[in-house]
Design a protein around this motif. Structure first.
Motif, PDB file in Angstrom:
ATOM      1  N   ASP A  28       0.837  -1.178   0.000  1.00  0.00           N
ATOM      2  CA  ASP A  28       0.000   0.000   0.000  1.00  0.00           C
ATOM      3  C   ASP A  28       0.885   1.245   0.000  1.00  0.00           C
ATOM      4  O   ASP A  28       2.109   1.163   0.039  1.00  0.00           O
ATOM      5  CB  ASP A  28      -0.971  -0.017   1.185  1.00  0.00           C
ATOM      6  N   THR A  29       0.267   2.385  -0.039  1.00  0.00           N
ATOM      7  CA  THR A  29       1.017   3.641  -0.153  1.00  0.00           C
ATOM      8  C   THR A  29       1.933   3.867   1.046  1.00  0.00           C
ATOM      9  O   THR A  29       3.075   4.319   0.887  1.00  0.00           O
ATOM     10  CB  THR A  29       0.039   4.820  -0.285  1.00  0.00           C
ATOM     11  N   ALA A  30       1.474   3.530   2.232  1.00  0.00           N
ATOM     12  CA  ALA A  30       2.286   3.748   3.428  1.00  0.00           C
ATOM     13  C   ALA A  30       3.529   2.863   3.425  1.00  0.00           C
ATOM     14  O   ALA A  30       4.623   3.323   3.763  1.00  0.00           O
ATOM     15  CB  ALA A  30       1.453   3.493   4.679  1.00  0.00           C
ATOM     16  N   SER A  31       3.381   1.600   3.031  1.00  0.00           N
ATOM     17  CA  SER A  31       4.556   0.721   3.046  1.00  0.00           C
ATOM     18  C   SER A  31       5.546   1.111   1.951  1.00  0.00           C
ATOM     19  O   SER A  31       6.758   1.034   2.157  1.00  0.00           O
ATOM     20  CB  SER A  31       4.147  -0.744   2.913  1.00  0.00           C
ATOM     21  N   ILE A  32       5.067   1.562   0.799  1.00  0.00           N
ATOM     22  CA  ILE A  32       5.969   2.040  -0.256  1.00  0.00           C
ATOM     23  C   ILE A  32       6.720   3.285   0.232  1.00  0.00           C
ATOM     24  O   ILE A  32       7.933   3.417   0.031  1.00  0.00           O
ATOM     25  CB  ILE A  32       5.196   2.354  -1.556  1.00  0.00           C
ATOM     26  N   GLY A  33       6.012   4.181   0.894  1.00  0.00           N
ATOM     27  CA  GLY A  33       6.668   5.366   1.455  1.00  0.00           C
ATOM     28  C   GLY A  33       7.707   4.992   2.493  1.00  0.00           C
ATOM     29  O   GLY A  33       8.781   5.583   2.555  1.00  0.00           O
ATOM     30  N   GLY A  34       7.415   3.987   3.298  1.00  0.00           N
ATOM     31  CA  GLY A  34       8.379   3.523   4.286  1.00  0.00           C
ATOM     32  C   GLY A  34       9.607   2.910   3.650  1.00  0.00           C
ATOM     33  O   GLY A  34      10.732   3.108   4.109  1.00  0.00           O
ATOM     34  N   ILE A  35       9.397   2.147   2.575  1.00  0.00           N
ATOM     35  CA  ILE A  35      10.527   1.547   1.857  1.00  0.00           C
ATOM     36  C   ILE A  35      11.405   2.628   1.240  1.00  0.00           C
ATOM     37  O   ILE A  35      12.642   2.564   1.300  1.00  0.00           O
ATOM     38  CB  ILE A  35      10.018   0.554   0.796  1.00  0.00           C
ATOM     39  N   VAL A  36      10.785   3.636   0.670  1.00  0.00           N
ATOM     40  CA  VAL A  36      11.548   4.760   0.101  1.00  0.00           C
ATOM     41  C   VAL A  36      12.316   5.484   1.202  1.00  0.00           C
ATOM     42  O   VAL A  36      13.483   5.838   1.026  1.00  0.00           O
ATOM     43  CB  VAL A  36      10.607   5.721  -0.658  1.00  0.00           C
ATOM     44  N   LEU A  37      11.671   5.674   2.348  1.00  0.00           N
ATOM     45  CA  LEU A  37      12.338   6.331   3.467  1.00  0.00           C
ATOM     46  C   LEU A  37      13.545   5.524   3.948  1.00  0.00           C
ATOM     47  O   LEU A  37      14.595   6.098   4.254  1.00  0.00           O
ATOM     48  CB  LEU A  37      11.350   6.540   4.613  1.00  0.00           C
ATOM     49  N   LEU A  38      13.434   4.200   3.961  1.00  0.00           N
ATOM     50  CA  LEU A  38      14.568   3.353   4.337  1.00  0.00           C
ATOM     51  C   LEU A  38      15.720   3.511   3.351  1.00  0.00           C
ATOM     52  O   LEU A  38      16.885   3.587   3.745  1.00  0.00           O
ATOM     53  CB  LEU A  38      14.154   1.890   4.398  1.00  0.00           C
ATOM     54  N   GLY A  39      15.403   3.539   2.062  1.00  0.00           N
ATOM     55  CA  GLY A  39      16.449   3.710   1.052  1.00  0.00           C
ATOM     56  C   GLY A  39      17.144   5.049   1.165  1.00  0.00           C
ATOM     57  O   GLY A  39      18.377   5.139   1.074  1.00  0.00           O
ATOM     58  N   VAL A  40      16.368   6.092   1.375  1.00  0.00           N
ATOM     59  CA  VAL A  40      16.949   7.429   1.525  1.00  0.00           C
ATOM     60  C   VAL A  40      17.805   7.496   2.787  1.00  0.00           C
ATOM     61  O   VAL A  40      18.919   8.041   2.777  1.00  0.00           O
ATOM     62  CB  VAL A  40      15.843   8.508   1.535  1.00  0.00           C
ATOM     63  N   GLY A  41      17.307   6.918   3.868  1.00  0.00           N
ATOM     64  CA  GLY A  41      18.077   6.913   5.115  1.00  0.00           C
ATOM     65  C   GLY A  41      19.393   6.165   4.967  1.00  0.00           C
ATOM     66  O   GLY A  41      20.433   6.596   5.462  1.00  0.00           O
ATOM     67  N   GLY A  42      19.349   5.022   4.271  1.00  0.00           N
ATOM     68  CA  GLY A  42      20.579   4.272   4.032  1.00  0.00           C
ATOM     69  C   GLY A  42      21.566   5.053   3.186  1.00  0.00           C
ATOM     70  O   GLY A  42      22.765   5.059   3.459  1.00  0.00           O
TER      71      GLY A  42
END
Length: 73
Positions: free
Chosen positions: A39-53
């Motif tokens: 869903d949109t929230a989990s995709i946003g979380g995955i993107v946030l993890l990538g950016v944080g890394g």
């Protein structure tokens, strides 16, 4: 220690640390990147993890460059 080994270890530590901080931030915002489905929230979380890394990796590289410059100069 071998210079390439030190570079690889510091890159890995920076990436993981940044991703973990981003995961904690996502959880504080109520986003679960590990939720089942896409869903949109989990995709946003995955993107946030990538950016944080990526940010953590860049911070590790800048710190390593600063330490190298201090040792040489």
């Amino acid at each position: 220690m071998n210079a390439l080994l030190a570079e690889g270890l510091t890159d890995a530590i920076g990436f993981v640390a940044g991703a973990l901080l981003a995961f904690g931030l996502a959880r504080l915002l109520g986003i679960d990147p590990l939720a089942p489905g896409y869903d949109t929230a989990s995709i946003g979380g995955i993107v946030l993890l990538g950016v944080g890394g990526g940010v953590g990796l860049q911070v590790a590289r800048r710190l390593r460059a600063r330490l190298r410059a201090r040792q040489e100069g």
